[in-house]
Design a protein around this motif. Structure first.
Motif, PDB file in Angstrom:
ATOM      1  N   LYS B  67      -8.524  -1.384   2.758  1.00  0.00           N
ATOM      2  CA  LYS B  67      -7.336  -0.713   2.550  1.00  0.00           C
ATOM      3  C   LYS B  67      -6.280  -1.578   1.958  1.00  0.00           C
ATOM      4  N   SER B  68      -6.027  -2.643   2.521  1.00  0.00           N
ATOM      5  CA  SER B  68      -5.209  -3.712   1.928  1.00  0.00           C
ATOM      6  C   SER B  68      -5.650  -4.154   0.518  1.00  0.00           C
ATOM      7  N   THR B  69      -6.867  -4.376   0.562  1.00  0.00           N
ATOM      8  CA  THR B  69      -7.375  -4.734  -0.478  1.00  0.00           C
ATOM      9  C   THR B  69      -7.115  -3.856  -1.794  1.00  0.00           C
ATOM     10  N   ALA B 188       2.908   0.732   0.507  1.00  0.00           N
ATOM     11  CA  ALA B 188       3.405   0.300   1.807  1.00  0.00           C
ATOM     12  C   ALA B 188       2.254   0.049   2.635  1.00  0.00           C
ATOM     13  N   ASP B 189       1.839  -0.981   3.040  1.00  0.00           N
ATOM     14  CA  ASP B 189       0.664  -1.376   3.831  1.00  0.00           C
ATOM     15  C   ASP B 189       0.922  -1.416   5.232  1.00  0.00           C
ATOM     16  N   GLU B 190       0.683  -0.220   5.925  1.00  0.00           N
ATOM     17  CA  GLU B 190       0.817  -0.134   7.322  1.00  0.00           C
ATOM     18  C   GLU B 190       2.308  -0.242   7.853  1.00  0.00           C
ATOM     19  N   PRO B 191       3.282   0.271   7.142  1.00  0.00           N
ATOM     20  CA  PRO B 191       4.647   0.077   7.194  1.00  0.00           C
ATOM     21  C   PRO B 191       5.231   0.232   8.690  1.00  0.00           C
TER      22      PRO B 191
HETATM   23 MG   LIG Z   1      -5.143  -4.247   5.863  1.00  0.00          MG
END
Ligand SMILES: [Mg+2]
Ligand SMILES: Nc1ncnc2c1ncn2[C@@H]1O[C@H](COP(=O)(O)OP(=O)(O)O)[C@@H](O)[C@H]1O
Lengths: 397, 244
Positions: B67-69, B188-191
Motif C-alpha cells: 500500500k505504501s509503495t 494519506a498513508d494511514e493518517p
Molecule cells: Mg505502509
C-alpha cells in the motif's frame, strides 16, 4: 529561505551551541596568529633605511673579564680606535655607534609635544655612520665637522618623527623639544628611516645624536660598524680582532657580520610565530574533524526531516544548500561573537603598535579562512544529505 | 485497463474525451521490485488504476501488501520498476530530480501515519515547508500557512511546537502542511493509524471536507474498514496485486 535557515539554527541552538563555540575559539586563535603574521609581513615590506650587507659589527666590552661594569685599562680615544680599523685595505669605512643594528637593545624617550605624547628611539653615532650604513638623507644634511663647536646639539631624525613632531613644516633648523631646557637641540637633517631592530619590527620614530669624537664631550665607543669590501672573508675577523686587541689589551672585542645578527633576530621573531602557527594549524584540524563528525551525525539524525522536505518539493540541490546554509549561519554566529571580542582590543587600545589597517586586514583574512574551513567541513555531510531517498527516509515499521 | 477502473468509468456515461480530462491519476502495468544485495522483493505487480479528479478512494490490504509503495509511486517518492504513470493527463516520463520536486511541490500533498512534523519548527513554520520551495514572499507564505491552519481548526496553536500538541492536533498540522500549497491530490498513508478512533474520525471528516469543498482528489491508505466504507471506492491489495 535565509530567514528559515536562521530559524532552524536558532531553534536547534542546543545542538548548534558546541559548533558555535568551536568556531568562536578557533577564530580567536587563528586571528591571533594571523594578526602577527600580517603585522610581520607588513613590517617586512617597509624599507629598512640602511644596508646590512658587507657590514660587520664590533662590540666593545670595556669592563674586562672579571670586572663588574667598570672600565679597565687606559681609556683609548675613540678616534684612535676608528683609525686603527680604517687602516686595513679590507675596510671601506668604520663608524662608532652606541646601539648596534639588530642588537635588540634600544634607547627610547617620550615627550609631550602640543598635547600629544611622542615616542622615539635614539642612538648616538659618529659622523661616518651615514656612509657605513648607507643612510639616505631626504632633507638638510648629516653630521660633519662643520657641527663642531656649535652651541646647540645637532640631531638627525627620521621622516616619521619629522612628520609626528612638525607636521607638514620643514623640520630642518627647528629646535627639537627634548624636554631639557638648558641645552638647545636642533634638527639638521632628515633620513628616510633607520629600523634598528630589523625588518620585522614595527615602524618607529628615530633620532640620532652626534658623537663628536674629536670634541670634549666624546663618548666612548660601544660598537664599531665596519663596512668591509665585498668578498672579505671571515679570516679578516681574526686580523681585525688582533689589531684591536693590541690597541686596547684589557678590553674585549667581538665581531659579528650584520647578516648573521639579522638572521638571529629573524629567528627570535619568527620561531614563536611558526610555533603558534603549527599549534593553530593542529587546532584547526581538530576542529575541522570535530565539525565533520557533528555535521555527519546531524545529517543522519535528520534523515526523516530531509526526506520530508524532499517529499514536500525540495530538490537535492536545495537540501545541499540548506545544510551548507545552516553551517554558514552557525559559523556567522561564532564569528560574530569572535569579532565582538576582537574589536575590543583596538577599542581599548591594548596593542597600539598594530595599525588599524593591519588589524582590519587580519580580521578579514581570519573570517574568510573560517568560512572556507567550515564550508570544507560541510562538503561531505551535505553531499550525504542529498543522497537521502524520501521513500526510505519516511518509511516506518 | 483493469476491471475496477472500467466499472467506475462506465458510471460516467459521458464523452470519452471529457472522461480522460477528468482522470487525475492513471497507472498502467505498474510494477515495483526492491533489489538489495541478496533479496529481491516484489512490492507491486501489474497495478492498473485510475482515479478521477475529485474522487476519494481508499486503499486497503494487509501489512506488507504494497500500500505504501503504491502511494509512494503515485506521489513520485518512488520510481516504478515498470509501467507508466500519468498525473492529471500528463505522463510522468522524466524522473529527473528537479522535475519530480516541482510536481511533488505543486500537485501533491502527502500525509503520513507518524505525521513527520519537524520538531524544531513551530506549527506555522512546519506548515510553510512546501511553500519554502516556491518563489513567494515571506508574508504571502505566512498568509497561506495561516489560512491552511484555519482550515483544519488550529489557528489557536500556530506558535506551539509539535511536542506541545496531541496526536490528533499534530495530524491536523500535517494536513495543513499538505494543503498549504493547494495541491490537487492528497495522498494519506494511514493518517489515522496512530490515533484513537474519535480523533481518527475527526481527521477523516477534515479530509472529506477538503474533498467535498475544494474538489481535492484523495487517496487514503487505511486499515480501518469502518473508515474505508466512508470513501467512494476501495482498492484492495494483496501481496502487491490488486484484488476485488
Ligand atoms: Mg505502509
Ligand atoms: N525500501 C525498501 N526496500 C526493500 N523492500 C521494501 C522497501 N520498502 C518496502 N519494501 C517491501 O515491499 C513490500 C511492501 O511494503 P509496503 O508498501 O510498505 O507495505 P504496506 O504499506 O502495505 O505495509 C514489503 O514486503 C516491504 O518489506
Amino acid at each position: 529561505m535565509i530567514k528559515h535557515l536562521i530559524k532552524m539554527v536558532w531553534n536547534r541552538k542546543r545542538v548548534n551551541f558546541l559548533m558555535t563555540l568551536e568556531i568562536f575559539i578557533s577564530f580567536l586563535v587563528l586571528f591571533a596568529v594571523i594578526l602577527f603574521a600580517v603585522y610581520y609581513t607588513d613590517n617586512y615590506r617597509q624599507p629598512l633605511g640602511f644596508e646590512y650587507r658587507n657590514v660587520w659589527n664590533v662590540s666593545i666590552d670595556r669592563s674586562g673579564i672579571d670586572n663588574k661594569g667598570e672600565t679597565v685599562g687606559p681609556e683609548i680615544p675613540p678616534s684612535h680606535l676608528l683609525s686603527n680599523v680604517r687602516d686595513f685595505d679590507e675596510v671601506e669605512d668604520a663608524a662608532g655607534v652606541s646601539l648596534a643594528p639588530y642588537s635588540l637593545s634600544n634607547s627610547n624617550s617620550v615627550i609631550e609635544h602640543n598635547g600629544r605624547t611622542i615616542w622615539y628611539g635614539f642612538n648616538r653615532v659618529t659622523d661616518s655612520f651615514k656612509d657605513v650604513m648607507g643612510l639616505t638623507i631626504v632633507a638638510g644634511k648629516w653630521f660633519g665637522p662643520e657641527d663642531d663647536g656649535a652651541n646647540w646639539q645637532p640631531v638627525v631624525i627620521n621622516q616619521r618623527l619629522a612628520r609626528d613632531m612638525f607636521g607638514s613644516e620643514d623640520p630642518v633648523g627647528k629646535n627639537f623639544p627634548t624636554g631639557n631646557d638648558t641645552d638647545i637641540t636642533r634638527v639638521i637633517g632628515v633620513i628616510t628611516d633607520f629600523r634598528q631592530d630589523g625588518e620585522y619590527a614595527g615602524l618607529d620614530n628615530y633620532l640620532f645624536f652626534r658623537n663628536d669624537i674629536n670634541g670634549a664631550e666624546a663618548s666612548p665607543l660601544q660598537n664599531i660598524v665596519v663596512h668591509v669590501r665585498p668578498g672579505t672573508t671571515a679570516a679578516f675577523e681574526e686580523k681585525l680582532i688582533e689589531r684591536l686587541q693590541a690597541t686596547a689589551r684589557d678590553w674585549t672585542f667581538d665581531i659579528e657580520p650584520l647578516t648573521s645578527m639579522r638572521e638571529q633576530v629573524s629567528q627570535i621573531r619568527l620561531i614563536p610565530l611558526i610555533a603558534a602557527g603549527v599549534v593553530a594549524g593542529f587546532l584547526m584540524i581538530m576542529v575541522a574533524l570535530g565539525l565533520v563528525g557533528v555535521l555527519w551525525l546531524n545529517v543522519t539524525q535528520r534523515t526523516k526531516e530531509i526526506g520530508l522536505r524532499r517529499a514536500k518539493g525540495a530538490t537535492a540541490r536545495k537540501i545541499h544548500t540548506q545544510i551548507l546554509g545552516e553551517l554558514v549561519v552557525i559559523a556567522s554566529f561564532g564569528l560574530m561573537l569572535g569579532i565582538i571580542v576582537v574589536v575590543q582590543i583596538p577599542i581599548l587600545d591594548v596593542i597600539s603598535f598594530i595599525s588599524a589597517r593591519v588589524y582590519a586586514y587580519s580580521l578579514s583574512i581570519s573570517v574568510l579562512l573560517i568560512y572556507i574551513l567550515t564550508l570544507l567541513c560541510g562538503l561531505y555531510p551535505s553531499r550525504l544529505a542529498t543522497r537521502v531517498q524520501p521513500a526510505e527516509a519516511l518509511h516506518y515499521e | 485497463m483493469a476491471g475496477t477502473n472500467l466499472a467506475v468509468n462506465e458510471d460516467l456515461k459521458s464523452d470519452t474525451d471529457l472522461q480522460k480530462e477528468n482522470i487525475m491519476i492513471q497507472l498502467d502495468g505498474v510494477e515495483k521490485v526492491y533489489r538489495t544485495d541478496r533479496i529481491e522483493t516484489v512490492a507491486l505487480t501489474n497495478i492498473n488504476l485510475s482515479v478521477k479528479e475529485g474522487e476519494f478512494i481508499s486503499i486497503m490490504g494487509p501489512s506488507g501488501s504494497g500500500k505504501s509503495t503504491l502511494l509512494n509511486v503515485i506521489g513520485l517518492l518512488d520510481v516504478p520498476t515498470a509501467g507508466s504513470l500519468e498525473l492529471s493527463g500528463k505522463p510522468v516520463t522524466s524522473y529527473k530530480d528537479r522535475h519530480l520536486a516541482r510536481i511533488r511541490n505543486e500537485e501533491i500533498g502527502f500525509i503520513f501515519q507518524t505525521f513527520h512534523l519537524i520538531n524544531d519548527l513551530s506549527v506555522v513554520d512546519n506548515v510553510e515547508i512546501p511553500l519554502l520551495y516556491r518563489k513567494m514572499s515571506n508574508s504571502e507564505r505566512r498568509k497561506r500557512a495561516l489560512r491552511a491552519l484555519d482550515r483544519v481548526g488550529l489557528n489557536s496553536r500556530v506558535h506551539h511546537f509539535p511536542s506541545q500538541l496531541s496526536g490528533g492536533q499534530q495530524q491536523r498540522v500535517a494536513i495543513a502542511r499538505a494543503i498549504a500549497g493547494n495541491p490537487r491530490v492528497l495522498l494519506a498513508d494511514e493518517p489515522t493509524g496512530n490515533l484513537d478512533s474519535q480523533m481518527g474520525d475527526e481527521i477523516l471528516e477534515i479530509l472529506k471536507d477538503l474533498n467535498r469543498e475544494e474538489k481535492t482528489t484523495v487517496v487514503m491508505v487505511t486499515h480501518d474498514p469502518r473508515q474505508a466504507e466512508k470513501t467512494e471506492r476501495i482498492v484492495r491489495l494483496f501481496d502487491g496485486r490488486q484484488v476485488n
